[in-house]
Design a protein around this motif. Structure first.
Motif, short mmCIF file in Angstrom:
data_model
loop_
_atom_site.label_atom_id
_atom_site.label_comp_id
_atom_site.label_asym_id
_atom_site.label_seq_id
_atom_site.Cartn_x
_atom_site.Cartn_y
_atom_site.Cartn_z
N PHE A 72 0.85 -1.18 0.00
CA PHE A 72 0.00 0.00 0.00
C PHE A 72 0.88 1.23 0.00
N VAL A 74 0.68 5.54 0.87
CA VAL A 74 -0.06 6.66 1.44
C VAL A 74 0.71 7.92 1.10
N GLU A 85 -3.65 10.86 -0.88
CA GLU A 85 -3.99 9.73 -1.73
C GLU A 85 -3.58 8.41 -1.07
N ILE A 86 -4.40 7.40 -1.28
CA ILE A 86 -4.14 6.06 -0.75
C ILE A 86 -4.24 5.09 -1.91
N GLU A 97 -7.43 2.86 -5.66
CA GLU A 97 -6.87 4.18 -5.37
C GLU A 97 -7.99 5.11 -4.97
N MET A 106 -4.02 10.33 8.07
CA MET A 106 -3.23 9.42 7.23
C MET A 106 -2.27 8.58 8.06
N GLN A 110 -2.31 4.60 7.92
CA GLN A 110 -1.08 3.90 7.53
C GLN A 110 -0.67 2.90 8.60
#
Length: 119
Positions: A72, A74, A85-86, A97, A106, A110
């Motif tokens: 992933f 971040v 954005e992730i 996305e 975030m 995360q």
């Protein structure tokens, strides 16, 4: 698959509108929504709810078990950015996305994803 301009939402809103998608004992830790779509991070999975059609009566429910996530990313919002954005990468599939508001936690998301992938 991408979701644009999602904002943090109250888990109760998702439960009220789409509670049938959750299982007994499932807890929502993070949830984001666009106008009609949701992406939720629960204790067991990532759940993406794609509301379709003019009336919104057609819905697609995508379940991604944490064990299926290969990586992933971040990206936090910068000084002039309006969003963060992730990206969630899945083996053999397009990444999921989505962009979220700059005030999104975030760091918390995360950390949550890292813990879930460690299992």
């Amino acid at each position: 698959m991408g979701i644009l301009n999602a904002t943090a939402a109250d888990p109760r809103e998702l439960i009220d509108k789409h509670g049938e998608a959750l299982t007994d004992g499932e807890t929502i830790y993070f949830v984001y929504k666009t106008i009609r779509d949701y992406i939720a991070f629960t204790n067991w999975r990532v759940l993406y709810i794609n509301v379709q059609g003019i009336t919104g009566s057609k819905r697609e429910f995508l379940t991604v078990p944490y064990r299926s996530i290969t990586a992933f990313a971040v990206e936090t919002a910068g000084t002039f950015d309006l969003d963060a954005e992730i990206k969630i990468f899945l083996s053999g599939h397009e990444p999921i996305e989505f962009k979220v508001g700059r005030n999104t936690d975030m760091r918390g998301l995360q950390s949550f994803l890292a813990q879930k992938m460690d299992r």
